[in-house]
Design a protein around this motif. Structure first.
Motif, PDB file in Angstrom:
ATOM      1  N   ILE A 255      -6.484  27.334 -16.071  1.00 51.54           N
ATOM      2  CA  ILE A 255      -5.737  26.663 -17.134  1.00 51.54           C
ATOM      3  C   ILE A 255      -6.476  25.415 -17.598  1.00 51.54           C
ATOM      4  CG2 ILE A 255      -3.605  25.471 -17.746  1.00 51.54           C
ATOM      5  CD1 ILE A 255      -2.151  27.173 -15.732  1.00 51.54           C
ATOM      6  N   GLU A 256      -6.583  25.275 -18.905  1.00 52.98           N
ATOM      7  CA  GLU A 256      -7.092  24.043 -19.512  1.00 52.98           C
ATOM      8  C   GLU A 256      -6.114  23.634 -20.600  1.00 52.98           C
ATOM      9  OE1 GLU A 256     -11.134  24.172 -20.862  1.00 52.98           O
ATOM     10  OE2 GLU A 256     -11.716  25.603 -19.307  1.00 52.98           O
ATOM     11  N   THR A 257      -5.748  22.367 -20.616  1.00 52.33           N
ATOM     12  CA  THR A 257      -4.844  21.881 -21.658  1.00 52.33           C
ATOM     13  C   THR A 257      -5.476  20.720 -22.390  1.00 52.33           C
ATOM     14  OG1 THR A 257      -3.716  20.375 -20.141  1.00 52.33           O
ATOM     15  CG2 THR A 257      -2.811  22.586 -20.351  1.00 52.33           C
ATOM     16  N   LYS A 261      -3.509  22.090 -27.581  1.00 51.88           N
ATOM     17  CA  LYS A 261      -3.844  23.483 -27.287  1.00 51.88           C
ATOM     18  C   LYS A 261      -3.799  23.728 -25.786  1.00 51.88           C
ATOM     19  CE  LYS A 261      -6.816  24.526 -31.262  1.00 51.88           C
ATOM     20  NZ  LYS A 261      -5.848  25.450 -31.858  1.00 51.88           N
ATOM     21  N   SER A 262      -3.727  25.003 -25.414  1.00 54.13           N
ATOM     22  CA  SER A 262      -3.815  25.414 -24.015  1.00 54.13           C
ATOM     23  C   SER A 262      -4.678  26.670 -23.930  1.00 54.13           C
ATOM     24  CB  SER A 262      -2.428  25.716 -23.431  1.00 54.13           C
ATOM     25  OG  SER A 262      -1.591  24.596 -23.494  1.00 54.13           O
ATOM     26  N   PRO A 280       0.407  22.610 -26.263  1.00 51.72           N
ATOM     27  CA  PRO A 280      -0.131  22.124 -24.993  1.00 51.72           C
ATOM     28  C   PRO A 280       0.826  22.362 -23.825  1.00 51.72           C
ATOM     29  CG  PRO A 280       0.822  20.303 -26.203  1.00 51.72           C
ATOM     30  CD  PRO A 280       1.016  21.521 -27.059  1.00 51.72           C
ATOM     31  N   GLY A 281       0.263  22.420 -22.602  1.00 54.15           N
ATOM     32  CA  GLY A 281       1.086  22.387 -21.403  1.00 54.15           C
ATOM     33  C   GLY A 281       0.969  23.598 -20.503  1.00 54.15           C
ATOM     34  N   ARG A 282       0.918  23.353 -19.176  1.00 54.87           N
ATOM     35  CA  ARG A 282       0.900  24.439 -18.201  1.00 54.87           C
ATOM     36  C   ARG A 282       2.170  25.265 -18.313  1.00 54.87           C
ATOM     37  NH1 ARG A 282      -3.151  23.029 -14.294  1.00 54.87           N
ATOM     38  NH2 ARG A 282      -2.506  24.739 -12.936  1.00 54.87           N
ATOM     39  N   VAL A 285       1.882  27.828 -20.946  1.00 56.35           N
ATOM     40  CA  VAL A 285       1.093  28.977 -20.497  1.00 56.35           C
ATOM     41  C   VAL A 285       1.979  29.936 -19.710  1.00 56.35           C
ATOM     42  CG1 VAL A 285      -0.816  29.707 -19.021  1.00 56.35           C
ATOM     43  CG2 VAL A 285      -1.083  27.712 -20.508  1.00 56.35           C
ATOM     44  N   VAL A 351       2.216  16.808 -20.118  1.00 54.02           N
ATOM     45  CA  VAL A 351       1.603  17.065 -21.425  1.00 54.02           C
ATOM     46  C   VAL A 351       1.293  15.746 -22.136  1.00 54.02           C
ATOM     47  CG1 VAL A 351       2.006  18.025 -23.721  1.00 54.02           C
ATOM     48  CG2 VAL A 351       2.634  19.348 -21.695  1.00 54.02           C
TER      49      VAL A 351
END
Length: 462
Positions: A255-257, A261-262, A280-282, A285, A351
């Motif tokens: 995971i990249e935020t 964007k994610s 954005p945000g885990r 995802v 975030v």
């Protein structure tokens, strides 16, 4: 507008009696007398604050074709014993004739966003009907189901609760082929006493799953075993898991935020898929991965689902981002005002930590997390590290429960603390400036949406 029900179909479903009705078919079902088309059936349900029977004449004057009522008489009425039960009868009739693949979504956090992600994917594949807003309670679910067109190929319905035994009847009404539980967290903890109690209540969704149906479960929380045990006890043979945990059917890796964007890699059946989100945000995802898993179960190709999710956006009150004012130095407003519990609060602060202010300060406005019971003070105080890690330079707190967070932070770190949103609004009006990034988050009952509106009004037109 296509026909939802003929008069005869309504009478057959509800066992009602028609008064002064022609054969005009109904293209819509509504409980709001202000939002009616000329072919709408107005259902006069009695709510907590209003009784729809007080608005029947207004609804008919506003153009409704007829009203479904449980008292009163006159032209263009269908009289039943109980209007809310009549609405449920219409929902059952719509569900009985439908050949759509039906998905039900519940969970402590992320159910509306996950529902919207699933809707986004399905709409790219075929005609889809989905719950609007957060119409997920004892009247919202039957209303959304009653609106299910016979021609729809997919249906997505959100189910919420504030106490035990509320999900079961909703799921038995919706009868989903696929049931999703997004996560279990400390929401409405006061009514359940423990996270295991919340998990058991969420697991009531299994009671309505159609024979041969599927449970799709987030694996990234300690109550997964409670859900798995109940799913098996309810005879669900097809259980699909997703999350960052090892061994899940849809595993989230890498995971990249960023600020807006994610990115992640999703592994399923030893195949790797690149997930790109415009939000954005885990947690986002995870919500998108749930939609991928559902889409796959429903027969939608993974590439179609990934392409649809790339264009997925956030809704008002749930992380929606707005740039207000001049392009060279706007106010960035992040609206998380719809609801809050410990999991969603931490996710939003995480975030916000990656967010840069357009040219000023980072500001958070945090309201009470309601219905947490005896653990409320500890859970609010437990947000201290997440608030500090967010990089917020100014911290505004609204409500009584956040006093524990103020104490944990130290009063010198808190810019202002008021008991109500109305008291906070003029303080923010004087303090905010162009270039600031401000995130507003709290439980809906705190009324922070009014603060969001006032910030918009102050900065949008300049």
């Amino acid at each position: 507008m296509p026909t939802l029900f003929t008069v005869d179909e309504v009478l057959a479903a509800t066992q009602g009696q028609a008064e002064g009705l022609t054969g005009t078919p109904f293209g819509a079902v509504s409980i709001d007398s202000r939002e009616l088309g000329p072919d709408a059936l107005f259902v006069a349900i009695k709510g907590d604050r209003f009784d729809g029977h007080d608005f029947v004449d207004q609804a008919l004057n506003n153009g409704a074709a007829a009203a479904l009522v449980s008292r009163g008489s006159g032209d263009r009425r269908i009289v039943v014993d109980d209007a809310l039960e009549g609405l449920r009868d219409l929902a059952r009739a719509a569900r009985a004739r439908s050949r759509a693949i039906i998905v039900g979504v519940t969970g402590s956090v992320g159910k509306t966003t996950t529902k919207e992600a699933i809707r986004t994917v399905f709409e790219d594949a075929a005609e889809t009907h989905a719950s609007i807003k957060s119409f997920n309670n004892h009247w919202g679910v039957p209303l959304m189901l009653a609106r299910l067109p016979e021609s729809a190929q997919f249906g997505v319905f959100e189910m919420g609760m504030s106490g035990p035994y509320e999900i079961r009847p909703l799921s038995q009404l919706v009868r989903p082929h696929i049931a999703v539980i997004t996560t279990v967290a400390a929401a409405h903890l006061e009514a359940f006493g423990s996270l295991d109690g919340i998990a058991r209540a969420k697991a009531e969704i299994f009671a309505g799953i159609e024979p041969g149906g599927t449970a799709v479960l987030n694996a990234d929380h300690p109550q997964l075993n409670v859900l798995l045990e109940q799913a098996r006890a309810d005879g669900i043979g097809n259980i699909v898991t997703y999350g960052e945990a090892r061994g899940t059917d849809w595993q989230i890796l890498e995971i990249e935020t960023a600020a807006d964007k994610s990115f992640a890699t999703i592994v399923h059946n030893d195949e790797r898929h690149a997930l790109v989100l415009n939000v954005p945000g885990r947690h986002m995802v995870a919500n998108a991965t749930a939609a991928l898993a559902v889409a796959y179960q429903a027969g939608v190709e993974i590439d179609v689902a990934l392409r649809a999710l790339a264009g997925f956006g956030l809704q008002a009150g749930r992380g929606q981002r707005r740039l207000l004012g001049p392009a060279e130095k706007p106010v960035l407003l992040i609206d998380e005002s719809y609801n809050a519990n410990t999991a969603s609060m931490r996710a939003a602060l995480d975030v916000f930590a990656a967010q840069q202010a357009p040219g000023g300060r980072k500001v958070v406005v945090l309201g009470d997390m309601l219905e947490l019971g005896a653990q409320s003070a500890a859970l609010h105080a437990g947000l201290r590290d997440a608030v500090l890690a967010s990089g917020a330079e100014r911290i505004y707190l609204v409500g009584q429960e956040v006093a524990a967070l103020a104490d944990a932070l130290g009063r010198s770190r808190v810019t202002a603390h008021t008991h109500s949103a109305a008291e906070m609004a003029p303080i923010l009006r004087n303090d905010l400036a162009y270039g600031d990034a401000v995130m507003v988050k709290g439980s809906n009952g705190v009324g922070l949406s009014d603060i969001v509106d006032k910030i918009g009004q102050q900065f949008e037109s300049h």
